[in-house]
Design a protein around this motif. Structure first.
Motif, mmCIF file in Angstrom:
data_model
loop_
_atom_site.group_PDB
_atom_site.id
_atom_site.type_symbol
_atom_site.label_atom_id
_atom_site.label_comp_id
_atom_site.label_asym_id
_atom_site.label_seq_id
_atom_site.Cartn_x
_atom_site.Cartn_y
_atom_site.Cartn_z
ATOM 1 N N ALA A 450 0.858 -1.183 0.000
ATOM 2 C CA ALA A 450 0.000 0.000 0.000
ATOM 3 C C ALA A 450 0.893 1.231 0.000
ATOM 4 O O ALA A 450 1.917 1.255 0.683
ATOM 5 C CB ALA A 450 -0.919 0.024 1.216
ATOM 6 N N TYR A 451 0.519 2.242 -0.792
ATOM 7 C CA TYR A 451 1.278 3.491 -0.722
ATOM 8 C C TYR A 451 0.489 4.516 0.083
ATOM 9 O O TYR A 451 -0.730 4.598 -0.011
ATOM 10 C CB TYR A 451 1.686 4.016 -2.092
ATOM 11 N N GLN A 452 1.216 5.267 0.924
ATOM 12 C CA GLN A 452 0.602 6.160 1.898
ATOM 13 C C GLN A 452 1.236 7.537 1.809
ATOM 14 O O GLN A 452 2.453 7.670 1.659
ATOM 15 C CB GLN A 452 0.769 5.581 3.312
ATOM 16 N N ALA A 453 0.397 8.589 1.900
ATOM 17 C CA ALA A 453 0.906 9.961 1.820
ATOM 18 C C ALA A 453 -0.199 10.935 2.196
ATOM 19 O O ALA A 453 -1.352 10.541 2.409
ATOM 20 C CB ALA A 453 1.405 10.267 0.409
ATOM 21 N N THR A 454 0.159 12.205 2.258
ATOM 22 C CA THR A 454 -0.849 13.257 2.238
ATOM 23 C C THR A 454 -1.022 13.691 0.785
ATOM 24 O O THR A 454 -0.139 13.481 -0.053
ATOM 25 C CB THR A 454 -0.434 14.463 3.093
#
Length: 513
Positions: A450-454
């Motif tokens: 999973a890729y996570q960021a704002t």
């Protein structure tokens, strides 16, 4: 396979034979007599059909039609709305009276709450006696059901015949939407839209461990007809052949090591990130706090228009109600506003929003950009999403060229699950397939990624945008909004894109925390 049929280039005669203008005249005449500032009449017929197969055998189907009309008014500075199904002139006039009565009641409630805000609508040119038909060749409702299920069964059988495939699911959703609109300014429009969504999923099961996984087609839903299931538009044969191979590799793939990676994101995945982090965030009713149901409000508040750095300077995003084959493409919206295309993000800066006529007037815009939509005759139009799309770079690289420039990264294909906060700001997304990139080459699949960021960090990390050859129009049938809830179909075009130094989570480790 689909066979040639006569193309449908006229609005369905069974719809235009209904007493559309007579009902509209009766309703609008009553509304005028009751002193409205504005009134509109909308008659809809929406036919939706679905076919589902499990392991090449029919498992369910449906075919429903929603038919009726609605009257919406502005009276005394307040909204009023009512709907009906009785196709008589007296009934249409009565519905208009009910809408005015609702506006009067709303005015009392608003006054009691201490508000003096009045509903006013941005002006729109009159569009008299206009017709519009979406771009398709063969209406899927002209194709026999046996032919539809036969094709889905054949494709399912191909998946089931492949080594390692334990189950195959297939479905086809089709919609024909007819709308007639008239208002007290003189606009009269008649429209017909056709869309469909074919989808197949293969499931593999490890008999020794009981572990299982699935993979589905990445062919997007489209504002097209039955011709979409041929070979000229989408290579179904290639995709059906690849799915079992990719699925078998995925079952053997190692779990990802969490950390920071460069990402090359395919349009089949990126469209959903656009939808959640840009599409909903640039709905101006959310940014103003007028709407919070389903998807919350927005971090991209109105005071930041023209200044918010949404992403890197190569980021250019449009709102578009005119894109050919787009699911949110219309000739005229449900307030009689003509379809348009406009900038939302220009060179990385927030420069626009999605508007309806009330929000446009409230915030000082000269005109709505045509984003009002109701999903049925029983629902009031609300501000809904246009086709929100990331534009390709005219001389941009191919997907292979972007991969070749990455030393340590992941190539992301296909959408799966997602999570985003109620401000459309903190998010994480998974996908169908994740390929490890080592020294510019694909080096096998990974799992549990999973890729996570704002939102602003993610789009700010975009280092390359693919060329027009990588551009695909993705989308969904089921975007939800409002209360009571409404569902709308929407497309999001985008090229492949490169993002630098993105946080990657291992989903099995996160689930265990």
């Amino acid at each position: 396979m689909p066979t040639a049929r006569q193309a449908r280039h006229v609005i369905d005669a069974t719809f235009t034979a209904l007493p559309l203008r007579q009902l509209a005249d009766a309703a609008l005449a009553r509304a005028r007599a009751l002193g409205v500032e504005h009134a509109d009449f909308r008659f809809e017929r929406v036919r939706s059909a679905t076919w589902r197969l499990r392991d090449a055998k029919p498992s369910g189907s449906s075919d429903t039609t929603d038919l009726g009309y609605a009257v919406r008014v502005v009276h005394g500075g307040s909204w009023g709305f009512a709907s009906g199904v009785d196709l008589t002139m007296d009934a249409a006039a009565k519905v208009a009276s009910q809408a005015v009565a609702m506006a009067k009641l709303s005015a009392k409630v608003i006054t009691a709450a201490g508000s003096d805000e009045r509903v006013e609508l941005a002006p729109e040119p009159v569009h008299a006696d206009k017709e519009w038909i979406s771009s398709y060749e063969i209406n899927p409702f002209d194709v026999p059901d046996a032919e539809k299920t036969g094709l889905l069964s054949e494709w399912s059988a191909r998946l089931l015949a492949a080594e390692g495939v334990a189950h195959a699911d297939a479905s086809l959703m089709t919609v024909q939407e007819n709308k007639f609109y008239a208002d007290t300014a003189g606009t009269v429009t008649t429209q017909q839209r056709v869309r469909l969504h074919p989808q197949l999923t293969a499931t593999a099961v490890d008999e020794r461990t009981g572990e299982f996984d699935s993979m589905r087609t990445i062919a997007p839903p489209a504002g097209r007809g039955w011709e979409y299931l041929g070979k000229e538009i989408w290579d179904w044969d290639k995709e059906l052949a690849q799915i079992p191979e990719f699925l078998a590799e995925k079952m053997r793939a190692p779990s990802v090591e969490a950390g920071r990676y460069d990402l090359v994101v395919d349009p089949s995945n990126l469209w959903l990130t656009i939808h959640e982090s840009i599409g909903h965030a640039t709905e101006l009713d959310r940014a103003l706090g007028y709407e919070a149901a389903y998807a919350g409000t927005s971090f991209a508040t109105f005071d930041q228009l023209g200044t918010l750095k949404y992403g890197s300077e190569i980021m250019n995003v449009t709102g578009d109600r005119t894109a050919e084959h787009g699911l949110a493409t219309i000739g005229y919206d449900d307030e009689g506003v003509a379809g348009q295309s406009w900038d939302l993000v220009k060179d990385g800066t927030l420069v626009g929003y999605q508007l309806d006529r009330r929000i446009a007037k409230l915030t000082g815009f000269e005109r709505s950009n045509g984003c009002a939509y109701a999903d049925s005759p029983g629902h009031v139009p609300v501000q809904r999403m246009a086709n929100v799309s990331l534009q390709p770079a005219p001389e941009g690289p191919s997907t292979d060229e972007m991969i070749a420039g990455v030393e340590r990264g992941i190539y992301v294909v296909g959408d799966r699950s997602w999570s985003i906060d109620m401000q459309r700001y903190n998010f994480q997304f998974t996908g169908q397939r994740f390929f490890r990139i080592e020294n510019g080459r694909l080096a096998g699949q990974l799992r549990d990624v999973a890729y996570q960021a704002t939102t602003t960090d993610f789009w700010g990390s975009m280092a390359a945008v693919g060329g027009p050859g990588t551009y695909v129009l993705g989308g969904a049938f089921n975007c939800g909004k409002a209360q009571p809830g409404q569902v709308a179909a929407v497309s999001h075009g985008c090229p492949s894109a490169l993002f630098k130094d993105v946080n990657i989570l291992n989903t099995t480790q996160e689930a265990g925390r």
